[in-house]
Design an enzyme around this catalytic site. Structure first.
Site, PDB file in Angstrom:
ATOM      1  N   TYR A  30      25.882  57.814 -41.323  1.00 20.02           N
ATOM      2  CA  TYR A  30      24.747  58.152 -40.446  1.00 20.02           C
ATOM      3  C   TYR A  30      25.254  58.680 -39.099  1.00 20.02           C
ATOM      4  O   TYR A  30      24.757  59.692 -38.589  1.00 20.02           O
ATOM      5  CB  TYR A  30      23.912  56.882 -40.256  1.00 20.02           C
ATOM      6  CG  TYR A  30      22.588  57.075 -39.563  1.00 20.02           C
ATOM      7  CD1 TYR A  30      21.510  57.664 -40.212  1.00 20.02           C
ATOM      8  CD2 TYR A  30      22.401  56.613 -38.259  1.00 20.02           C
ATOM      9  CE1 TYR A  30      20.284  57.809 -39.584  1.00 20.02           C
ATOM     10  CE2 TYR A  30      21.173  56.750 -37.621  1.00 20.02           C
ATOM     11  CZ  TYR A  30      20.112  57.343 -38.293  1.00 20.02           C
ATOM     12  OH  TYR A  30      18.902  57.477 -37.659  1.00 20.02           O
ATOM     13  N   ASN A  37      13.146  66.001 -38.260  1.00 21.80           N
ATOM     14  CA  ASN A  37      13.111  64.561 -38.040  1.00 21.80           C
ATOM     15  C   ASN A  37      13.482  63.758 -39.288  1.00 21.80           C
ATOM     16  O   ASN A  37      13.966  62.640 -39.189  1.00 21.80           O
ATOM     17  CB  ASN A  37      11.705  64.166 -37.557  1.00 21.80           C
ATOM     18  CG  ASN A  37      11.480  62.676 -37.608  1.00 21.80           C
ATOM     19  OD1 ASN A  37      12.021  61.938 -36.794  1.00 21.80           O
ATOM     20  ND2 ASN A  37      10.715  62.212 -38.588  1.00 21.80           N
ATOM     21  N   ARG A  96       5.501  58.428 -41.136  1.00 22.23           N
ATOM     22  CA  ARG A  96       5.395  57.208 -40.316  1.00 22.23           C
ATOM     23  C   ARG A  96       6.402  57.264 -39.196  1.00 22.23           C
ATOM     24  O   ARG A  96       7.125  58.250 -39.053  1.00 22.23           O
ATOM     25  CB  ARG A  96       5.633  55.967 -41.196  1.00 22.23           C
ATOM     26  CG  ARG A  96       6.941  56.019 -41.933  1.00 22.23           C
ATOM     27  CD  ARG A  96       6.912  55.205 -43.229  1.00 22.23           C
ATOM     28  NE  ARG A  96       7.979  55.734 -44.088  1.00 22.23           N
ATOM     29  CZ  ARG A  96       9.086  55.063 -44.404  1.00 22.23           C
ATOM     30  NH1 ARG A  96       9.256  53.847 -44.009  1.00 22.23           N
ATOM     31  NH2 ARG A  96      10.017  55.612 -45.134  1.00 22.23           N
ATOM     32  N   ALA A 127      28.139  60.062 -38.451  1.00 22.19           N
ATOM     33  CA  ALA A 127      28.774  61.372 -38.652  1.00 22.19           C
ATOM     34  C   ALA A 127      27.711  62.463 -38.748  1.00 22.19           C
ATOM     35  O   ALA A 127      27.848  63.536 -38.158  1.00 22.19           O
ATOM     36  CB  ALA A 127      29.631  61.359 -39.918  1.00 22.19           C
ATOM     37  N   ALA A 128      26.637  62.182 -39.469  1.00 26.94           N
ATOM     38  CA  ALA A 128      25.562  63.166 -39.611  1.00 26.94           C
ATOM     39  C   ALA A 128      24.924  63.455 -38.258  1.00 26.94           C
ATOM     40  O   ALA A 128      24.668  64.611 -37.912  1.00 26.94           O
ATOM     41  CB  ALA A 128      24.502  62.663 -40.600  1.00 26.94           C
ATOM     42  N   GLY A 130       9.426  64.695 -42.255  1.00 28.92           N
ATOM     43  CA  GLY A 130       9.434  63.229 -42.248  1.00 28.92           C
ATOM     44  C   GLY A 130       8.342  62.655 -41.364  1.00 28.92           C
ATOM     45  O   GLY A 130       8.591  61.800 -40.519  1.00 28.92           O
ATOM     46  N   ASP A 159      11.070  68.535 -49.989  1.00 28.26           N
ATOM     47  CA  ASP A 159      12.353  67.866 -50.180  1.00 28.26           C
ATOM     48  C   ASP A 159      13.384  68.650 -49.373  1.00 28.26           C
ATOM     49  O   ASP A 159      13.768  69.754 -49.752  1.00 28.26           O
ATOM     50  CB  ASP A 159      12.708  67.855 -51.670  1.00 28.26           C
ATOM     51  CG  ASP A 159      14.076  67.227 -51.926  1.00 28.26           C
ATOM     52  OD1 ASP A 159      14.752  66.839 -50.945  1.00 28.26           O
ATOM     53  OD2 ASP A 159      14.461  67.134 -53.115  1.00 28.26           O
TER      54      ASP A 159
END
Lengths: 254, 77
Positions: A161, A96, A22, A163-164, A19, A69
């Site tokens: 989000y 990231n 940016r 929880a992740a 990721g 991916d």
């Protein structure tokens, strides 16, 4: 890129940053590159990968952008193999890549839940597993997972989000215990509200409410996350493992 | 050229940091040679490299002794 940016232990090492198009990911890629690492930055599209290659070249950093991916196991093993062949196996992995699909739970769809868990959490399992082999062999490695203050504080509308990210931190502690004997550290960095595209979309009023909770009274800059990641990646951070470093201007003090 | 048995034993010694005389065909990696679970994974990785083969996880789990490693390599030459 002066000498002062170099960090002991990073010269010549290959770092893989997911990721990296940016925001925080890009800042991490540039910081590790400035510190002497060869950097592979990944993006979901071929165009994004090319743009990363361009940014790295512009800054005189060795490495490349690659399409990846993180939700696809085949793509993960392909990229790891590709990197190993072209640059050498990455001994620094920065997980990231992440997405948000915010919704209050009452309205949250299965795909919003699963999409965020898959991209933000299961991806870390896939990436770490694929990268670990070379690290155990080298008896040296750094896995740095980018979390969020939301994983500790919670945030209405972000149960998926949060929880992740909380899951990511538990994963980090477990893997740190598994790999400690091999000289591999595993840590998380949990940013607060950072000035990126992800936070630019917030309505002004919401933004001000958030700032009111930050003792330092401002948003963080991506570079302020990147510096902490570089510290963990280098020799100076070598005795830190299983830790979540909070970088949030004081809005949450673990 | 060393035999398969010799090559397997050499790798076991290197990976688990044990002496040649401690290793017999019946030695169990975990019980006799003091390997932990991560050691056994690394041992399989080293075998894969030495014999240029890929050992699937479900097969790797069945390799718990020196003889089992030799048998696997012989059967998959």
């Amino acid at each position: 890129m002066g000498m002062q940016q170099e960090i002991a232990g990073l010269a010549g090492k290959v770092a893989l940053v997911t990721g990296a198009s940016r925001g925080i990911g890009q800042a991490i890629a540039l910081r590790l590159g400035a510190a002497g690492a060869t950097v592979i930055g990944t993006a979901t599209s071929e165009k994004g990968a090319e743009a990363i290659s361009g940014v790295l070249a512009e800054h005189g950093i060795a490495g490349a952008g690659m399409q990846l991916d993180v939700t696809d196991a085949d793509s993960v093993s392909r990229v790891l193999k590709d990197v190993a062949e072209k640059f050498g196996a990455p001994l620094i992995l920065v997980n990231n890549a992440g997405i948000t699909k915010d919704n209050i739970l009452m309205r949250m769809k299965d795909e919003e839940w699963e999409g965020v868990i898959n991209t933000n959490l299961t991806s870390i399992f896939r990436m770490s597993k694929a990268a670990m082999r070379a690290m155990t062999k080298a008896r040296w490695g750094r896995i740095i997972n980018i979390s969020s203050v939301v994983g500790s504080m919670g945030n209405a509308g972000q149960s998926n989000y949060a929880a992740a990210k909380a899951g990511l931190e538990g994963f980090t502690r477990s893997l740190a215990r598994e790999l400690g004997s091999r000289g591999i550290t595993v840590n998380a960095v949990a940013p607060g509200f950072i000035d990126t595209d992800m936070t630019k979309g917030l309505p002004d009023e919401h933004r001000q409410n958030l700032l009111d909770q930050v003792p330092l009274g401002r948003l963080g800059q991506p570079e302020e996350i990147a510096g902490v990641v570089a510290f963990l990646a280098g020799d100076e951070g070598a005795y830190v493992t299983g830790e979540t470093l909070h970088v949030n201007g004081g809005m949450y003090m673990g | 050229m060393s035999t398969i048995e010799e090559r397997v034993k050499k790798i076991v010694c290197e990976q688990l940091g044990v002496k040649e005389e401690e290793v017999s065909n019946e030695s169990s990696f975990v019980e006799d040679l003091g390997a932990d679970s991560l050691d056994t994974v690394e041992l399989v990785m080293a075998l894969e490299e030495e014999f240029e083969t890929e050992i699937p996880d479900e097969e790797a789990e069945k390799i718990t002794t020196v003889q089992e490693a030799i048998d696997y390599v012989v059967a998959h030459q």
